[in-house]
Each structure stands twice: as structure tokens, then as C-alpha cells.
Design a protein around this motif. Structure first.
Motif, PDB file in Angstrom:
ATOM      1  N   UNK A  10      -2.655  -0.156 -10.955  1.00  0.00           N
ATOM      2  CA  UNK A  10      -2.444  -1.484 -11.895  1.00  0.00           C
ATOM      3  C   UNK A  10      -0.717  -1.832 -11.389  1.00  0.00           C
ATOM      4  N   UNK A  11      -1.545  -2.927  -9.967  1.00  0.00           N
ATOM      5  CA  UNK A  11       0.098  -3.627  -9.451  1.00  0.00           C
ATOM      6  C   UNK A  11       0.490  -5.307 -10.727  1.00  0.00           C
ATOM      7  N   UNK A  12       0.931  -6.503 -11.160  1.00  0.00           N
ATOM      8  CA  UNK A  12       1.596  -6.869 -11.413  1.00  0.00           C
ATOM      9  C   UNK A  12       1.756  -7.685  -9.431  1.00  0.00           C
ATOM     10  N   UNK A  13       0.688  -8.453  -9.039  1.00  0.00           N
ATOM     11  CA  UNK A  13       1.382  -9.350  -8.249  1.00  0.00           C
ATOM     12  C   UNK A  13       1.275 -11.186  -8.313  1.00  0.00           C
ATOM     13  N   UNK A  14       2.212 -11.261  -7.944  1.00  0.00           N
ATOM     14  CA  UNK A  14       2.595 -13.427  -8.203  1.00  0.00           C
ATOM     15  C   UNK A  14       2.340 -13.494  -6.627  1.00  0.00           C
ATOM     16  N   UNK A  50      -5.954   8.035  11.229  1.00  0.00           N
ATOM     17  CA  UNK A  50      -4.962   6.474  12.099  1.00  0.00           C
ATOM     18  C   UNK A  50      -5.560   4.876  11.690  1.00  0.00           C
ATOM     19  N   UNK A  51      -6.860   5.198  11.361  1.00  0.00           N
ATOM     20  CA  UNK A  51      -7.100   3.829  10.761  1.00  0.00           C
ATOM     21  C   UNK A  51      -6.875   3.309   9.546  1.00  0.00           C
ATOM     22  N   UNK A  52      -6.959   4.499   8.519  1.00  0.00           N
ATOM     23  CA  UNK A  52      -6.677   4.793   7.134  1.00  0.00           C
ATOM     24  C   UNK A  52      -5.004   4.410   7.366  1.00  0.00           C
ATOM     25  N   UNK A  53      -4.564   5.520   7.968  1.00  0.00           N
ATOM     26  CA  UNK A  53      -2.880   5.388   7.841  1.00  0.00           C
ATOM     27  C   UNK A  53      -2.407   3.728   8.178  1.00  0.00           C
ATOM     28  N   UNK A  54      -3.456   3.084   8.902  1.00  0.00           N
ATOM     29  CA  UNK A  54      -3.278   1.297   8.680  1.00  0.00           C
ATOM     30  C   UNK A  54      -3.019   0.737   7.584  1.00  0.00           C
ATOM     31  N   UNK A  55      -3.877   1.559   6.986  1.00  0.00           N
ATOM     32  CA  UNK A  55      -3.968   0.599   5.257  1.00  0.00           C
ATOM     33  C   UNK A  55      -3.369   0.524   4.460  1.00  0.00           C
ATOM     34  N   UNK A  56      -3.271   2.694   4.825  1.00  0.00           N
ATOM     35  CA  UNK A  56      -2.199   2.854   3.401  1.00  0.00           C
ATOM     36  C   UNK A  56      -0.678   2.200   3.895  1.00  0.00           C
ATOM     37  N   UNK A  57      -1.099   2.010   5.515  1.00  0.00           N
ATOM     38  CA  UNK A  57       0.914   1.136   5.177  1.00  0.00           C
ATOM     39  C   UNK A  57       1.067   0.235   4.624  1.00  0.00           C
ATOM     40  N   UNK A  58      -0.126  -0.373   5.516  1.00  0.00           N
ATOM     41  CA  UNK A  58      -0.442  -1.707   4.721  1.00  0.00           C
ATOM     42  C   UNK A  58      -0.039  -2.432   2.775  1.00  0.00           C
ATOM     43  N   UNK A  59      -1.028  -1.315   2.211  1.00  0.00           N
ATOM     44  CA  UNK A  59      -1.062  -1.309   0.900  1.00  0.00           C
ATOM     45  C   UNK A  59       0.974  -1.404   0.568  1.00  0.00           C
ATOM     46  N   UNK A  60       1.102  -0.489   0.611  1.00  0.00           N
ATOM     47  CA  UNK A  60       2.506   1.151   0.479  1.00  0.00           C
ATOM     48  C   UNK A  60       3.218  -0.687   1.113  1.00  0.00           C
ATOM     49  N   UNK A  62       2.809  -4.333   0.206  1.00  0.00           N
ATOM     50  CA  UNK A  62       2.389  -5.397  -0.314  1.00  0.00           C
ATOM     51  C   UNK A  62       2.714  -4.869  -0.937  1.00  0.00           C
ATOM     52  N   UNK A  63       2.512  -3.977  -2.216  1.00  0.00           N
ATOM     53  CA  UNK A  63       2.327  -3.581  -3.351  1.00  0.00           C
ATOM     54  C   UNK A  63       3.359  -2.537  -4.155  1.00  0.00           C
ATOM     55  N   UNK A  64       4.075  -1.679  -3.033  1.00  0.00           N
ATOM     56  CA  UNK A  64       5.318  -0.932  -3.118  1.00  0.00           C
ATOM     57  C   UNK A  64       4.888   0.527  -2.711  1.00  0.00           C
ATOM     58  N   UNK A  65       5.434   1.571  -2.457  1.00  0.00           N
ATOM     59  CA  UNK A  65       5.796   2.603  -1.834  1.00  0.00           C
ATOM     60  C   UNK A  65       4.943   3.470  -2.826  1.00  0.00           C
ATOM     61  N   UNK A  70      -1.542   6.048  -5.129  1.00  0.00           N
ATOM     62  CA  UNK A  70      -2.610   6.196  -6.686  1.00  0.00           C
ATOM     63  C   UNK A  70      -4.197   5.300  -5.998  1.00  0.00           C
ATOM     64  N   UNK A  71      -3.706   4.311  -4.810  1.00  0.00           N
ATOM     65  CA  UNK A  71      -5.152   3.650  -5.008  1.00  0.00           C
ATOM     66  C   UNK A  71      -6.100   4.899  -4.692  1.00  0.00           C
ATOM     67  N   UNK A  72      -5.997   5.217  -3.865  1.00  0.00           N
ATOM     68  CA  UNK A  72      -6.849   6.253  -3.551  1.00  0.00           C
ATOM     69  C   UNK A  72      -7.173   8.202  -3.529  1.00  0.00           C
ATOM     70  N   UNK A  73      -6.109   8.449  -4.473  1.00  0.00           N
ATOM     71  CA  UNK A  73      -6.216   9.356  -5.409  1.00  0.00           C
ATOM     72  C   UNK A  73      -6.374  10.775  -3.451  1.00  0.00           C
ATOM     73  N   UNK A  74      -5.480  10.441  -3.108  1.00  0.00           N
ATOM     74  CA  UNK A  74      -5.513  11.821  -1.551  1.00  0.00           C
ATOM     75  C   UNK A  74      -6.197  12.019  -0.585  1.00  0.00           C
TER      76      UNK A  74
END
Length: 141
Positions: A10-14, A50-60, A62-65, A70-74
Motif C-alpha cells: 500500500x503506497x501513497x502516490x501523487x 530477467x523480464x521480471x527483474x526489469x519490472x522489479x527494478x521499475x517498481x522499486x 517508482x514506489x521505493x526500494x 511486498x507486491x509479489x511476496x517472493x
């Protein structure tokens, strides 16, 4: 500012915060560059990882390290990554529509009385003369 939820995150985004929007733009650019580095051949598991790692990096970014944890629970699931990206896009679009509707309430609406309120005094006089001339020509036919 509102709350984006996905998985246990749960993240506050503005979307009106310039710093956040700059971070989002940079993250979008970086994910495109990283996706070009994903191997095209090889084991399917390696390609998906490798594709998932790209998305992991993206969300980290944008939302935070650690956001992806928290999103994918491992889990390392390309389908979950795509669903999360879709959820973020939908959240952005919904928030934008809400902001536009809110902003539209405060926009100044011009009055339109035969264009008499548009332009400066000279332009209004000219427009009024033209309208009178057009009326006279119409009735004199």
C-alpha cells in the motif's frame, strides 16, 4: 494523493507531484532500456526471470526500494508483473480523470454573447459592425 494497492503493498502516490512524475518518467525509460538487454534465446526460466527483474527494478524505482517484495511476496511470475503494471496504469488513468474533472470545475468559462465579449474593444466594435452589416444585407435582399 491516494493509495495504490497491489499484493501486500500500500503506497501513497501523487500524480500531481513533479518529483514523482520525473521519477516515473525516468523509470519508464530505464525499463525500456533494460528490456532490450533481456536474452531472446536460452532457457525459458532465465528469460522470464530477467523480464521480471526489469519490472522489479521499475517498481522499486517508482514506489521505493523493496516495493516489489511486498507486491509479489517472493514470487517470480511474469503474469503477476504484467498485472501489477496494468494495475498501476489503471490507477494512473483513474487518478488523472479524477484530477481533470476536479480541475474543470475551476476553469474560467468564457461568455459567448454573439462574440461581443471576445477580443479587445476595437475587435468587438468591428465584430458588431460586421454582424449589423450582415443582418442588413440579409433583410435587403
Amino acid at each position: 494523493m491516494s493509495l495504490f494497492k497491489y499484493g501486500n503493498l500500500e503506497a501513497e502516490i501523487d500524480f500531481t507531484d513533479v518529483d514523482f512524475l520525473e521519477t516515473l518518467d525516468e523509470a519508464k525509460k530505464l525499463i525500456q532500456e533494460e528490456m532490450l538487454q533481456v536474452p531472446k534465446t536460452g532457457k525459458t526460466t532465465d528469460i522470464i526471470r530477467a523480464q521480471c527483474q526489469c519490472y522489479f527494478n521499475f517498481f522499486d524505482r517508482v514506489i521505493g526500494e523493496g516495493a516489489h517484495e511486498d507486491m509479489f511476496q517472493g514470487r517470480i511470475s511474469l503474469n503477476m508483473c504484467l498485472d501489477a503494471a496494468d494495475a498501476l496504469i489503471k490507477y494512473e488513468n483513474d487518478t488523472t480523470e479524477s484530477l481533470v474533472a476536479k480541475y474543470d470545475k475551476y476553469k474560467v468559462q468564457p461568455h459567448n454573447n454573439n462574440n461581443s465579449s471576445q477580443g479587445n474593444r476595437e475587435q468587438r466594435r468591428h465584430n458588431n459592425k460586421q454582424q449589423k452589416k450582415n443582418k442588413n444585407n440579409y433583410y435587403n435582399r
